[in-house]
Design an enzyme around this catalytic site. Structure first.
Site, mmCIF file in Angstrom:
data_model
loop_
_atom_site.group_PDB
_atom_site.id
_atom_site.type_symbol
_atom_site.label_atom_id
_atom_site.label_comp_id
_atom_site.label_asym_id
_atom_site.label_seq_id
_atom_site.Cartn_x
_atom_site.Cartn_y
_atom_site.Cartn_z
ATOM 1 N N ASP A 151 -7.512 -57.584 40.374
ATOM 2 C CA ASP A 151 -6.751 -56.596 39.954
ATOM 3 C C ASP A 151 -5.703 -57.060 38.435
ATOM 4 O O ASP A 151 -6.217 -56.427 37.668
ATOM 5 C CB ASP A 151 -6.289 -56.181 41.275
ATOM 6 C CG ASP A 151 -6.892 -55.128 42.504
ATOM 7 O OD1 ASP A 151 -8.140 -55.042 41.825
ATOM 8 O OD2 ASP A 151 -6.198 -54.360 42.780
ATOM 9 N N TYR B 9 -8.339 -57.551 35.854
ATOM 10 C CA TYR B 9 -8.488 -55.898 35.561
ATOM 11 C C TYR B 9 -7.363 -55.475 34.333
ATOM 12 O O TYR B 9 -7.018 -55.251 33.127
ATOM 13 C CB TYR B 9 -9.100 -55.282 36.226
ATOM 14 C CG TYR B 9 -9.262 -53.447 35.837
ATOM 15 C CD1 TYR B 9 -10.718 -53.283 35.084
ATOM 16 C CD2 TYR B 9 -8.381 -52.974 36.081
ATOM 17 C CE1 TYR B 9 -10.733 -52.228 34.743
ATOM 18 C CE2 TYR B 9 -8.599 -51.812 35.312
ATOM 19 C CZ TYR B 9 -9.666 -51.602 35.211
ATOM 20 O OH TYR B 9 -9.270 -50.430 34.455
ATOM 21 N N SER C 13 -25.030 -21.104 44.189
ATOM 22 C CA SER C 13 -24.070 -22.088 44.983
ATOM 23 C C SER C 13 -25.503 -21.493 46.206
ATOM 24 O O SER C 13 -26.423 -21.405 45.821
ATOM 25 C CB SER C 13 -23.315 -20.811 45.963
ATOM 26 O OG SER C 13 -23.760 -19.665 45.260
ATOM 27 N N GLU D 195 -29.949 -33.957 51.213
ATOM 28 C CA GLU D 195 -28.720 -34.828 50.930
ATOM 29 C C GLU D 195 -27.018 -35.205 52.041
ATOM 30 O O GLU D 195 -27.360 -33.370 52.210
ATOM 31 C CB GLU D 195 -28.443 -34.696 49.202
ATOM 32 C CG GLU D 195 -29.121 -34.973 47.748
ATOM 33 C CD GLU D 195 -28.384 -34.760 47.062
ATOM 34 O OE1 GLU D 195 -27.689 -34.077 46.620
ATOM 35 O OE2 GLU D 195 -30.136 -34.476 45.962
ATOM 36 N N LYS E 224 -23.919 -32.565 52.164
ATOM 37 C CA LYS E 224 -23.150 -31.747 51.592
ATOM 38 C C LYS E 224 -22.004 -32.316 51.573
ATOM 39 O O LYS E 224 -21.296 -32.088 52.269
ATOM 40 C CB LYS E 224 -23.518 -30.745 52.503
ATOM 41 C CG LYS E 224 -22.966 -28.992 51.658
ATOM 42 C CD LYS E 224 -23.301 -27.663 51.892
ATOM 43 C CE LYS E 224 -22.961 -27.128 51.749
ATOM 44 N NZ LYS E 224 -21.444 -26.528 51.527
ATOM 45 N N ASP F 131 -17.743 -31.898 50.680
ATOM 46 C CA ASP F 131 -16.873 -30.730 51.481
ATOM 47 C C ASP F 131 -15.686 -31.332 50.273
ATOM 48 O O ASP F 131 -14.533 -31.805 50.285
ATOM 49 C CB ASP F 131 -16.513 -31.273 52.996
ATOM 50 C CG ASP F 131 -15.750 -30.030 52.472
ATOM 51 O OD1 ASP F 131 -15.825 -28.853 52.128
ATOM 52 O OD2 ASP F 131 -15.466 -29.422 54.376
ATOM 53 N N ARG G 263 -16.475 -24.226 38.834
ATOM 54 C CA ARG G 263 -18.340 -24.020 39.289
ATOM 55 C C ARG G 263 -17.820 -21.792 38.376
ATOM 56 O O ARG G 263 -18.129 -21.118 37.793
ATOM 57 C CB ARG G 263 -18.228 -23.038 40.107
ATOM 58 C CG ARG G 263 -19.554 -22.462 40.594
ATOM 59 C CD ARG G 263 -19.959 -22.810 42.075
ATOM 60 N NE ARG G 263 -20.756 -22.297 42.113
ATOM 61 C CZ ARG G 263 -20.275 -20.369 42.468
ATOM 62 N NH1 ARG G 263 -19.280 -20.267 42.918
ATOM 63 N NH2 ARG G 263 -21.534 -20.111 43.328
ATOM 64 N N GLU H 103 -20.342 -33.152 42.823
ATOM 65 C CA GLU H 103 -18.655 -32.667 43.631
ATOM 66 C C GLU H 103 -17.572 -33.652 43.451
ATOM 67 O O GLU H 103 -17.530 -34.719 44.167
ATOM 68 C CB GLU H 103 -19.275 -32.990 45.076
ATOM 69 C CG GLU H 103 -18.390 -31.822 46.125
ATOM 70 C CD GLU H 103 -18.874 -30.060 45.700
ATOM 71 O OE1 GLU H 103 -19.830 -29.668 44.820
ATOM 72 O OE2 GLU H 103 -18.109 -29.456 46.481
ATOM 73 N N TYR I 98 -25.356 -34.774 41.992
ATOM 74 C CA TYR I 98 -25.801 -34.357 42.375
ATOM 75 C C TYR I 98 -27.594 -32.832 41.156
ATOM 76 O O TYR I 98 -28.205 -33.002 42.358
ATOM 77 C CB TYR I 98 -26.237 -34.083 43.500
ATOM 78 C CG TYR I 98 -25.050 -32.725 43.688
ATOM 79 C CD1 TYR I 98 -24.969 -31.672 42.929
ATOM 80 C CD2 TYR I 98 -24.281 -32.874 44.354
ATOM 81 C CE1 TYR I 98 -24.206 -30.684 42.621
ATOM 82 C CE2 TYR I 98 -23.274 -31.476 43.772
ATOM 83 C CZ TYR I 98 -22.688 -30.480 43.444
ATOM 84 O OH TYR I 98 -22.543 -29.654 43.525
ATOM 85 N N LYS J 33 -24.998 -26.458 57.653
ATOM 86 C CA LYS J 33 -24.498 -26.648 57.619
ATOM 87 C C LYS J 33 -24.143 -26.693 59.506
ATOM 88 O O LYS J 33 -24.469 -26.836 60.155
ATOM 89 C CB LYS J 33 -23.541 -24.973 57.777
ATOM 90 C CG LYS J 33 -23.406 -24.675 56.429
ATOM 91 C CD LYS J 33 -22.570 -25.231 54.935
ATOM 92 C CE LYS J 33 -21.394 -24.174 55.533
ATOM 93 N NZ LYS J 33 -20.282 -24.084 54.378
ATOM 94 N N CYS K 249 -11.167 7.781 59.894
ATOM 95 C CA CYS K 249 -10.880 7.064 59.578
ATOM 96 C C CYS K 249 -9.494 6.695 59.798
ATOM 97 O O CYS K 249 -8.803 7.042 59.521
ATOM 98 C CB CYS K 249 -11.184 7.902 57.425
ATOM 99 S SG CYS K 249 -9.936 6.240 57.149
ATOM 100 N N CYS L 39 -7.104 6.947 56.487
ATOM 101 C CA CYS L 39 -6.765 8.729 56.015
ATOM 102 C C CYS L 39 -7.308 10.186 56.939
ATOM 103 O O CYS L 39 -6.800 10.625 56.615
ATOM 104 C CB CYS L 39 -7.653 9.539 54.233
ATOM 105 S SG CYS L 39 -9.609 8.937 54.963
ATOM 106 N N CYS M 283 -16.065 5.840 55.977
ATOM 107 C CA CYS M 283 -14.923 6.546 56.082
ATOM 108 C C CYS M 283 -15.740 7.585 54.456
ATOM 109 O O CYS M 283 -16.265 7.219 53.671
ATOM 110 C CB CYS M 283 -13.631 6.020 55.298
ATOM 111 S SG CYS M 283 -12.955 7.284 54.348
ATOM 112 N N CYS N 206 -10.242 8.179 49.472
ATOM 113 C CA CYS N 206 -8.998 7.720 50.836
ATOM 114 C C CYS N 206 -8.330 5.840 50.223
ATOM 115 O O CYS N 206 -8.888 5.213 49.239
ATOM 116 C CB CYS N 206 -10.060 6.592 51.877
ATOM 117 S SG CYS N 206 -9.405 6.156 52.972
#
Ligand code: IVH
Length: 671
Positions: free
Chosen positions: A33, A36, A82, A114, A116, A118, A137, A178, A230, A317, A411, A414, A429, A434
């Site tokens: 470091d 650098y 998506s 691949e 996914k 998060d 996005r 991502e 990706y 998922k 409903c 209303c 309804c 309403c």
């Protein structure tokens, strides 16, 4: 002298870039470091002495000092789609079946699986090899420009390593990926925030989402943001396989997740999914599933997209995290379409980063199927960002006097009667006025992705509807006539009323597609609205179009076209439309219909096309204002004939309709 300085500066930059790449992308630093820092200091010193040589891609320019006042909205060159989700082996196998049916059984289909990640997706645009734009996005069609913040992420190259690979030109590319935070640095960030009495983030993803929208890039630079990319798109290079793309991305200098796998069939994909569901906790970052993509770009193109997601990719998922709690009561909520949705009010429980006090029960069938009752003890789960849901009832703990849930007779808002369409489980309804429906419609109309009227949020809309100021979303544009009344509304001062009225005026400049989306026609999301607006160009041709004509638009299905027709058949909606027109909203696309060559012309395609796919032909025609329908009639203007045409060809000849070969079609388009 100056040439010498310039080349010294250049060589320092190249060296630093290499070390950045080794450290941030490969995680294999080659120098300490300290060394650098010395290099960076030397560059900073030279640049401060010779500021004329500072360039925006210099490693010293990652952190700007200007505050972002407002994130500019930019249109994505192609929508950021998506993915549809799958949750089980069966659903993945179904996906594979649909893909194979779409492509034809004799062709080999490879998949890339691949992780996914998060995080938060981002689009990066490079011109002449330099990063010129980064955007969120957003709603998929348009996002917010966050370039200054993204430039602070060290694993994002400001300049591509090289732009020619395998004699392909990558100087103009769009890359998507991502942005995320690794778990450990995220934990440290939260610890520090807790020490400073700042609000802690629920999870790395929320922290990432909050960070990339900060106005001060200097704070962003201090947060541990990282990226995996990706997706690569280039007009100048020919790209044939997704896995090849990932390799190109790596060569260009991006950080690509190395755990991806090229799979020969869906069984290999399933194995990969199982493996990573078990091993996800070993990773230093959070993943919420696996993304499965058809490897061949040609096959991807042929499969195409449905509304918001591609047919060639799907997310698998992982099982969501679960908790046990009690249902205090079950309420029926009325949405903007009038549909009643049962919601469970829960004893608050902490689950995966946040406290949960409500869960959706979807509809009465779901309640019956799971036999959910008030006062039941239930298992709930949360998957990603979806609303928590009830998984099952713990029957051993059910009290004796519990009652089966029934659909309300009236409903709950209303008191009007309810009706149930034959094709749906939901009850509605029937009162168009309403207050709950009205509030929902107005909220949608004013929301960020629609007319984006800042300041007109849920609570104000509730008040305005209750006070009778708003009886439809068209009334929004008359609020200026009751300025004094508005000022007297509790908590609203003169200033905020004027801000609101000016935001309402500003919203009038929203394009036709947004207005169409804002009107809240059932099933017409932002993407569909855009396609419809592009095609019909103005509202009158849309109103006069037949269901078939609407459905002929690429990716618009029968439920959308029916719903559009139904909407404009209602007198009330036409009245609202007229008022919005008078208020000055846009009901015409920028591109004038008269400029489109094929405006209003109707086409039928028959036989197998060899120069382009059917989808491509459709798109080319629609782009020029043409309509593509499925059967030949007296109203058809042209029939495009491929190889081995069917009966449509004969009918066209009989009716004397102009027949075009593929070649002739191209000539017509290029005239
Ligand atoms: S591909 C059409 N690949 O998941 C292709 N997405 O649920 C769409 N994501 O919006 C994206 N890791 O933000 C792709 N390896 C990966 C991903 C990934 C995370 C996110 C991305 C996307 C969302 C879709």
């Amino acid at each position: 002298m100056s040439d010498e300085v310039k080349s010294k500066i250049e060589s320092l930059r190249t060296t630093i870039r290499e070390h950045d790449y080794n450290y941030y992308v490969l995680a294999q630093p080659k120098i300490a470091d300290y060394q650098y820092d010395q290099l960076l200091k030397e560059l900073e010193k030279l640049e401060s002495e010779y500021p004329q040589y500072i360039t925006s891609d210099s490693p010293t320019q990652r952190v700007g000092s200007d505050l972002t006042k407002e994130f500019k909205t930019i249109n994505h060159s192609i929508p950021m789609l998506s993915l549809s989700n799958t949750y089980s082996e069966e659903e993945l196998i179904d996906f594979d079946r649909r893909v194979r049916e779409g492509i034809g059984t004799e062709e080999k289909i490879n998949y890339v699986a691949e992780l996914k990640i998060d995080g938060v997706s981002v689009s990066l645009v490079y011109e002449d090899g330099y990063l010129v734009q980064a955007a969120t996005r957003g709603d998929g069609v348009a996002g917010e420009e966050i370039t200054t913040n993204v430039k602070t992420i060290r694993s994002v190259p400001l300049k591509l390593n090289r732009t020619i690979i395998d004699s392909q030109d990558f100087s103009h590319v769009e890359v998507r990926g991502e942005i995320f935070m690794e778990i450990e640095p995220f934990r440290k960030l939260n610890e520090e925030r807790a020490r400073n009495d700042e609000k802690v983030f629920a999870n790395p993803r929320n922290s990432t989402a909050g960070t990339i929208k900060l106005q001060d890039p200097r704070i962003v630079a201090k947060r541990p943001l990282d990226i995996f990319v990706y997706y690569l798109r280039s007009d100048s290079a020919k790209i044939q396989f997704h896995d090849k793309n990932l390799k190109y991305l790596k060569k260009l200098g991006f950080k690509v997740n190395t755990e991806y796998k090229l799979c020969a069939d869906i069984n290999e994909v399933l194995k990969y999914c199982k493996l990573w569901e078990e091993r996800r906790l070993e990773l230093p970052y959070e993943i919420d599933g696996v993304v499965v993509k058809v490897n061949s770009v040609n096959q991807q193109r042929r499969l195409g997209n449905i509304a918001k997601s591609p047919r060639w990719a799907v997310a698998f998922k992982f099982k969501a995290k679960q908790a046990v709690t009690k249902i205090n009561s079950i309420k029926w909520q009325v949405g903007r379409t009038g549909a009643l949705t049962p919601v469970a009010e829960l004893e608050p429980v902490f689950l995966a980063g946040s406290t949960i006090s409500r869960a959706t029960l979807h509809n009465i069938d779901e309640i019956n199927r799971k036999d959910i009752r008030e006062s039941d003890t239930v298992k709930i789960e949360k998957g990603g960002d979806v609303i928590p849901k009830v998984v099952e009832v713990i029957l051993d703990e059910r009290s004796e006097n519990s009652q089966i849930i029934e659909i309300p007779k009236k409903c709950p808002v209303c008191g009007s009667l309810l009706f149930k369409p034959d094709t749906e489980v939901a009850v509605y309804c029937e009162n168009q006025t309403c207050p709950a429906q009205l509030k929902g419609q107005i909220e949608h109309f004013a929301s960020r992705t629609a007319m984006d009227i800042e300041g007109l949020g849920e609570s104000l809309i509730d008040q305005f509807v209750d006070l009778g100021f708003l009886k439809s979303y068209a009334d929004i544009y008359d609020l200026k006539n009751i300025r004094e009344k508005l000022i007297s509304v509790e908590r609203l001062g003169e200033k905020s009323v004027d801000n609101l009225l000016s935001a309402i005026e500003t919203s009038k400049s929203k394009p036709f597609a947004k207005v169409l989306y804002a009107m809240g026609i059932r099933y017409v999301g932002a993407g569909a609205a855009q396609k419809i607006a592009n095609h019909f160009v103005n509202i009158d041709s849309l109103i006069n179009a037949s269901e078939e004509e609407i459905e002929a638009i690429h990716e618009i299905g029968p439920s959308i076209s029916k719903s559009v027709k139904h909407f404009f058949n209602r007198k009330e909606n036409i009245e609202i439309l007229e008022r919005l027109k008078k208020a000055g909203l846009h009901f015409e696309s920028e591109q004038k219909s008269s400029e489109q060559k094929l405006n209003g012309k109707t086409f039928v395609l028959t036989g197998s096309l060899t120069k382009f796919s059917r989808e491509e032909a459709k798109e080319m025609l629609i782009e020029q204002g043409g309509k593509v329908v499925s059967s030949v009639s007296g109203k058809t203007d042209y029939v495009i004939v491929g190889e081995n045409p069917g009966s449509k060809y004969d009918k066209a000849k009989k009716l004397g309709i102009t027949i075009l070969s593929e070649e002739e079609l191209l000539n017509l388009l290029n005239e």
